[in-house]
Scaffold this active site. Structure first.
Site, PDB file in Angstrom:
ATOM      1  CG  HIS A   6      -9.183   5.269  13.425  1.00 56.26           C
ATOM      2  ND1 HIS A   6      -8.372   6.275  13.880  1.00 56.26           N
ATOM      3  CD2 HIS A   6      -9.573   5.613  12.178  1.00 56.26           C
ATOM      4  CE1 HIS A   6      -8.271   7.209  12.945  1.00 56.26           C
ATOM      5  NE2 HIS A   6      -8.980   6.844  11.901  1.00 56.26           N
ATOM      6  CD  GLU A  78      -7.434   5.321  17.307  1.00 56.45           C
ATOM      7  OE1 GLU A  78      -8.263   4.402  17.479  1.00 56.45           O
ATOM      8  OE2 GLU A  78      -7.543   6.186  16.417  1.00 56.45           O
ATOM      9  NE  ARG A 166       6.156 -10.759  -3.644  1.00 54.51           N
ATOM     10  CZ  ARG A 166       6.435 -10.637  -2.334  1.00 54.51           C
ATOM     11  NH1 ARG A 166       6.597  -9.452  -1.796  1.00 54.51           N
ATOM     12  NH2 ARG A 166       6.541 -11.715  -1.585  1.00 54.51           N
ATOM     13  NE  ARG A 221      10.061 -12.235  -3.378  1.00 57.96           N
ATOM     14  CZ  ARG A 221      10.296 -10.914  -3.523  1.00 57.96           C
ATOM     15  NH1 ARG A 221      10.287 -10.127  -2.486  1.00 57.96           N
ATOM     16  NH2 ARG A 221      10.514 -10.392  -4.715  1.00 57.96           N
TER      17      ARG A 221
HETATM   18  O1  URA Z   1       7.139 -11.768   0.939  1.00 59.60           O
HETATM   19  C1  URA Z   1       6.395 -11.366   1.823  1.00 59.60           C
HETATM   20  C2  URA Z   1       5.575 -12.246   2.562  1.00 59.60           C
HETATM   21  C3  URA Z   1       4.754 -11.727   3.523  1.00 59.60           C
HETATM   22  N1  URA Z   1       4.745 -10.404   3.748  1.00 59.60           N
HETATM   23  C4  URA Z   1       5.521  -9.551   3.058  1.00 59.60           C
HETATM   24  O2  URA Z   1       5.478  -8.340   3.277  1.00 59.60           O
HETATM   25  N2  URA Z   1       6.338 -10.050   2.111  1.00 59.60           N
END
Ligand code: URA
Ligand code: R1P
Length: 251
Positions: A6, A78, A166, A221
């Protein structure tokens, strides 16, 4: 003709490099390589963009892995076939602990295996741990830089949306397995979410390769879901400079 399936690379392209810097984003590769001496573009195919550079006279290959475990597993396999033995991932990440701020640096010691690809290398009982020497070198350069740095566990998920719980999505639905998971990881002192370290650490330990990870917090978050572009660039810039220093020390 390429020596691997790849990446489009030959063994000669790597000029004997045994250390690779592996960001997820192909756009980050040139930025990393240009912090090294004599940066040279090698090849770009699918999500895999590769450059070569030198730090203190030692060759380092920079190769993007794309997003998620399956493509990381291809890049690592790889690159190992081409002579690489040490892999330093530099990623962006979402913090889940309230005290970790956007722009902070995280060094991951171990990953919660919320991926699928790592199970193709070792059963779930097997830990996803980083190499001690890679981790201590990444931590040392981060500490010396004066950046606020945290060291600990990362939750590494196959999916960006449900696996990282989320709700700002098309359906707003999360299946039972992940409903409440963010709070649980917080309680278990997990620092952050990203998407590649579980596969990277498990496969490297299982295959006798070394891996470490440093990441830049681009979102917290507990405060927000969408980062802005300038925040990402600035945070990323810090981690990029640190990983190049660490790669030079490890090469
Ligand atoms: O919240 C996030 C920010 C960047 N990358 C992720 O996987 N999650
Ligand atoms: O910035 P990178 O290295 O791509 O890492 C993080 O960003 C992507 C998700 O936006 C995932 O790959 C995650 O692990």
């Amino acid at each position: 003709m390429a020596d691997v399936f790849h990446l489009g690379l030959t063994k000669a392209d790597l000029e004997g490099a045994t250390v690779a810097i592996t960001p997820g984003d192909p756009a980050r590769v040139e930025r990393i390589a240009k912090l090294m001496d004599t940066p040279k573009f090698l090849v770009s195919t699918r999500e895999f963009t590769s450059w070569l550079g030198y730090v203190d006279g030692k060759p380092i290959v920079v190769c993007s892995t794309g997003i998620g475990g399956p493509s990381v597993s291809i890049a690592v396999e790889e690159l190992a076939q081409l002579g690489v033995r040490t892999f330093l991932r530099i990623g962006t990440t979402g913090a889940i602990q309230p005290h970790i701020n956007v722009g902070d640096i995280l060094v991951t010691t171990g990953a919660v295996r919320l991926d699928g690809a790592s199970q193709h290398f070792a059963p779930l009982e097997y830990p996803a741990v980083a190499d001690f020497h890679c981790t201590s070198t990444l931590y040392q350069v981060a500490q010396q830089s004066g950046e606020t740095t945290y060291v600990g566990i990362t939750a590494s998920s196959d999916t960006f949306y449900p696996g990282q719980e989320r709700y700002d999505t098309y359906s707003g639905h999360i299946c039972r397995r992940f409903s409440g998971s963010l709070k649980e990881w917080q309680q278990l002192n997990v620092m952050n979410f990203e998407m590649e370290s579980a596969t990277l650490f498990t496969m490297c330990s299982a295959l006798g390769l070394k891996a470490g990870m440093i990441s830049a917090v681009i979102v917290n978050r507990t405060q927000q879901e969408i980062p802005n572009e300038s925040t990402i660039k600035a945070a990323e810039g810090k981690a990029v400079a640190l990983v190049v220093k660490a790669a030079g020390l490890l090469a």
